[in-house]
Design an enzyme around this catalytic site. Structure first.
Site, PDB file in Angstrom:
ATOM      1  N   ARG A  61       0.845  -1.211   0.000  1.00 47.48           N
ATOM      2  CA  ARG A  61       0.000   0.000   0.000  1.00 47.48           C
ATOM      3  C   ARG A  61       0.875   1.254   0.000  1.00 47.48           C
ATOM      4  O   ARG A  61       0.536   2.263  -0.612  1.00 47.48           O
ATOM      5  CB  ARG A  61      -0.930  -0.016   1.215  1.00 47.48           C
ATOM      6  CG  ARG A  61      -2.014  -1.083   1.146  1.00 47.48           C
ATOM      7  CD  ARG A  61      -2.944  -0.978   2.317  1.00 47.48           C
ATOM      8  NE  ARG A  61      -3.688   0.290   2.304  1.00 47.48           N
ATOM      9  CZ  ARG A  61      -4.287   0.778   3.392  1.00 47.48           C
ATOM     10  NH1 ARG A  61      -4.178   0.142   4.561  1.00 47.48           N
ATOM     11  NH2 ARG A  61      -4.956   1.904   3.329  1.00 47.48           N
ATOM     12  N   VAL A  95      -4.506   6.906   5.193  1.00 50.99           N
ATOM     13  CA  VAL A  95      -3.097   6.824   5.612  1.00 50.99           C
ATOM     14  C   VAL A  95      -2.161   7.225   4.468  1.00 50.99           C
ATOM     15  O   VAL A  95      -0.954   7.232   4.624  1.00 50.99           O
ATOM     16  CB  VAL A  95      -2.764   5.397   6.124  1.00 50.99           C
ATOM     17  CG1 VAL A  95      -3.487   5.134   7.451  1.00 50.99           C
ATOM     18  CG2 VAL A  95      -3.125   4.311   5.111  1.00 50.99           C
ATOM     19  N   ASP A  96      -2.765   7.608   3.312  1.00 49.56           N
ATOM     20  CA  ASP A  96      -1.932   8.128   2.220  1.00 49.56           C
ATOM     21  C   ASP A  96      -1.633   9.599   2.501  1.00 49.56           C
ATOM     22  O   ASP A  96      -2.223  10.204   3.397  1.00 49.56           O
ATOM     23  CB  ASP A  96      -2.653   7.942   0.863  1.00 49.56           C
ATOM     24  CG  ASP A  96      -3.953   8.742   0.764  1.00 49.56           C
ATOM     25  OD1 ASP A  96      -5.014   8.149   0.519  1.00 49.56           O
ATOM     26  OD2 ASP A  96      -3.916   9.983   0.959  1.00 49.56           O
ATOM     27  N   HIS A 111      -5.967   7.883  11.582  1.00 44.70           N
ATOM     28  CA  HIS A 111      -5.602   6.460  11.506  1.00 44.70           C
ATOM     29  C   HIS A 111      -4.119   6.277  11.186  1.00 44.70           C
ATOM     30  O   HIS A 111      -3.704   5.194  10.762  1.00 44.70           O
ATOM     31  CB  HIS A 111      -6.463   5.746  10.458  1.00 44.70           C
ATOM     32  CG  HIS A 111      -7.891   5.617  10.873  1.00 44.70           C
ATOM     33  ND1 HIS A 111      -8.894   5.266  10.001  1.00 44.70           N
ATOM     34  CD2 HIS A 111      -8.509   5.807  12.070  1.00 44.70           C
ATOM     35  CE1 HIS A 111     -10.058   5.241  10.646  1.00 44.70           C
ATOM     36  NE2 HIS A 111      -9.851   5.577  11.893  1.00 44.70           N
ATOM     37  N   CYS A 119       8.177   2.092  16.615  1.00 42.29           N
ATOM     38  CA  CYS A 119       8.775   0.981  17.371  1.00 42.29           C
ATOM     39  C   CYS A 119       7.757   0.490  18.398  1.00 42.29           C
ATOM     40  O   CYS A 119       7.321   1.259  19.271  1.00 42.29           O
ATOM     41  CB  CYS A 119      10.039   1.450  18.094  1.00 42.29           C
ATOM     42  SG  CYS A 119      10.746   0.166  19.148  1.00 42.29           S
ATOM     43  N   CYS A 122       9.469   0.799  22.091  1.00 43.57           N
ATOM     44  CA  CYS A 122       9.688   2.039  22.873  1.00 43.57           C
ATOM     45  C   CYS A 122       8.832   3.205  22.416  1.00 43.57           C
ATOM     46  O   CYS A 122       8.857   4.276  23.014  1.00 43.57           O
ATOM     47  CB  CYS A 122      11.179   2.426  22.783  1.00 43.57           C
ATOM     48  SG  CYS A 122      11.660   3.171  21.207  1.00 43.57           S
ATOM     49  N   THR A 178     -16.482   8.517   2.537  1.00 37.02           N
ATOM     50  CA  THR A 178     -16.383   7.516   3.596  1.00 37.02           C
ATOM     51  C   THR A 178     -17.727   6.834   3.777  1.00 37.02           C
ATOM     52  O   THR A 178     -18.776   7.450   3.636  1.00 37.02           O
ATOM     53  CB  THR A 178     -15.896   8.128   4.929  1.00 37.02           C
ATOM     54  OG1 THR A 178     -15.808   7.100   5.926  1.00 37.02           O
ATOM     55  CG2 THR A 178     -16.811   9.234   5.417  1.00 37.02           C
TER      56      THR A 178
HETATM   57  N1  APR Z   1     -15.913   9.606  -4.951  1.00 38.95           N
HETATM   58  C1  APR Z   1     -16.585   9.722  -3.773  1.00 38.95           C
HETATM   59  N2  APR Z   1     -16.840   8.668  -2.950  1.00 38.95           N
HETATM   60  C2  APR Z   1     -16.381   7.466  -3.341  1.00 38.95           C
HETATM   61  C3  APR Z   1     -15.676   7.260  -4.552  1.00 38.95           C
HETATM   62  C4  APR Z   1     -15.445   8.405  -5.362  1.00 38.95           C
HETATM   63  N3  APR Z   1     -14.787   8.316  -6.528  1.00 38.95           N
HETATM   64  N4  APR Z   1     -15.386   5.934  -4.661  1.00 38.95           N
HETATM   65  C5  APR Z   1     -15.874   5.341  -3.566  1.00 38.95           C
HETATM   66  N5  APR Z   1     -16.487   6.246  -2.773  1.00 38.95           N
HETATM   67  C6  APR Z   1     -17.143   6.038  -1.479  1.00 38.95           C
HETATM   68  C7  APR Z   1     -17.880   4.727  -1.373  1.00 38.95           C
HETATM   69  O1  APR Z   1     -19.235   4.864  -1.815  1.00 38.95           O
HETATM   70  C8  APR Z   1     -17.813   4.448   0.128  1.00 38.95           C
HETATM   71  O2  APR Z   1     -18.950   5.014   0.794  1.00 38.95           O
HETATM   72  O3  APR Z   1     -16.128   6.000  -0.509  1.00 38.95           O
HETATM   73  C9  APR Z   1     -16.554   5.180   0.580  1.00 38.95           C
HETATM   74  C10 APR Z   1     -15.411   4.250   0.945  1.00 38.95           C
HETATM   75  O4  APR Z   1     -15.818   3.515   2.079  1.00 38.95           O
HETATM   76  P1  APR Z   1     -14.795   2.501   2.751  1.00 38.95           P
HETATM   77  O5  APR Z   1     -14.199   1.629   1.700  1.00 38.95           O
HETATM   78  O6  APR Z   1     -15.510   1.875   3.903  1.00 38.95           O
HETATM   79  O7  APR Z   1     -13.604   3.429   3.274  1.00 38.95           O
HETATM   80  P2  APR Z   1     -13.602   4.347   4.581  1.00 38.95           P
HETATM   81  O8  APR Z   1     -14.983   4.838   4.887  1.00 38.95           O
HETATM   82  O9  APR Z   1     -12.541   5.361   4.398  1.00 38.95           O
HETATM   83  O10 APR Z   1     -13.144   3.311   5.721  1.00 38.95           O
HETATM   84  C11 APR Z   1     -12.942   3.852   7.004  1.00 38.95           C
HETATM   85  O11 APR Z   1     -12.116   1.709   7.749  1.00 38.95           O
HETATM   86  O12 APR Z   1     -10.862  -0.175   7.427  1.00 38.95           O
HETATM   87  C12 APR Z   1     -10.893   1.052   8.017  1.00 38.95           C
HETATM   88  O13 APR Z   1      -8.940   2.224   8.560  1.00 38.95           O
HETATM   89  C13 APR Z   1      -9.788   1.916   7.499  1.00 38.95           C
HETATM   90  O14 APR Z   1      -9.782   4.320   7.376  1.00 38.95           O
HETATM   91  C14 APR Z   1     -10.496   3.155   6.993  1.00 38.95           C
HETATM   92  C15 APR Z   1     -11.840   3.090   7.685  1.00 38.95           C
END
Ligand code: APR
Length: 244
Positions: A61, A95-96, A111, A119, A122, A178
């Site tokens: 990643r 995390v990017d 996150h 580490c 420590c 999200t």
């Molecule tokens: N534009 C806008 N939204 C988008 C696009 C896009 N091009 N492509 C996908 N999405 C939306 C999807 O519809 C979905 O609702 O982004 C969301 C991604 O959801 P997840 O894959 O669940 O990612 P995220 O919500 O960031 O996950 C939260 O879960 O596993 C942990 O640590 C990880 O930070 C992450 C956290």
């Protein structure tokens, strides 16, 4: 401590904002959690069981994230930060480093970050090499306990005090890309709304928490976010109506 100026804007981003930069999301069809068991690669227990598998997952990643370029959504938020300064805070679950690559600097990575090494013995932190292994000696204590500086399931997210303070004072909370699946980020919209903020969701499709938002717009972030930033800047530049 970064605080958002009273009446400012807090933006929460998730994997969806980086999707159009070629970085996979987690829960979409073909997403990372459909290809890996998160219990194996994103928990302390998984790391204890098989650190090599965890480093293989994050090394891949990290390489992909370092090769990716920010898209129009990241660029629009950086433009908004240049205009609003302390009145904008970006909280990201990602995390990017694409927000920073686009020019944003007021970014809280709740996150953690792929570009960080930690580490486990420590607590020392240092910049992550291209590829990491548990055997990499800690520069501070020499232990072979090197892990990615990311927050795993069951661990406490970073910057929660700053995020809580920002949500308490925000006038507007915007969630971008999200699914609203993972706490505590999934609770930020309700928290901001309860403190009087307007709430807006910009996402490809309705998230699991869509009902909490006053307004929702659905489509690709690379289209929705620049349009929304234009709106905000026009509204803020329009002089207040003269008192009659
Ligand atoms: N534009 C806008 N939204 C988008 C696009 C896009 N091009 N492509 C996908 N999405 C939306 C999807 O519809 C979905 O609702 O982004 C969301 C991604 O959801 P997840 O894959 O669940 O990612 P995220 O919500 O960031 O996950 C939260 O879960 O596993 C942990 O640590 C990880 O930070 C992450 C956290």
């Amino acid at each position: 401590m970064w605080r958002v100026a009273e009446g400012g804007i807090v933006v929460l981003t998730g994997a969806g904002i980086s999707a159009e930069s070629g970085l996979g999301t987690f829960r979409d069809p073909g997403g990372l959690w459909t290809r890996y068991r998160l219990e194996d690669v994103a928990t302390p227990e998984g790391f204890a069981r098989n650190p090599a598998l965890v480093h293989e997952f994050y090394n891949a990643r990290r390489a992909q994230a370092r090769a990716a370029r920010p898209n129009a959504a990241h660029a629009a938020l950086a433009r908004l930060e240049r205009a609003l300064g302390p009145a904008l805070l970006i909280v990201t679950q990602n995390v990017d480093a694409l927000h920073e690559a686009a020019g944003a600097s007021r970014v809280l990575h709740m996150h953690g970050q792929l570009d960080g090494a930690l580490c486990a013995a420590c607590g020392h932190r240092w910049p992550a090499p291209e590829a990491m292994a548990i055997e990499d000696p800690c520069p501070a204590c020499g232990s072979a306990a090197t892990r990615p500086d990311v927050v795993w399931f069951g661990e406490y997210p970073a910057h929660m005090d700053e995020i809580g303070a920002a949500l308490a004072g925000a006038e507007l909370f915007v969630s971008i890309g999200t699914s609203g699946n993972v706490w505590p980020a999934a609770g930020f919209a309700a928290e901001a709304r309860a403190r009087g903020a307007r709430t807006l969701e910009l996402n490809l499709e309705p998230s699991d928490g869509a009902n909490v938002f006053h307004e929702a717009r659905h489509g690709p972030a690379s289209q929705l976010v620049p349009a929304w930033v234009d709106e905000v800047l026009q509204t803020r530049q329009r002089p207040a109506p003269r008192p009659r």
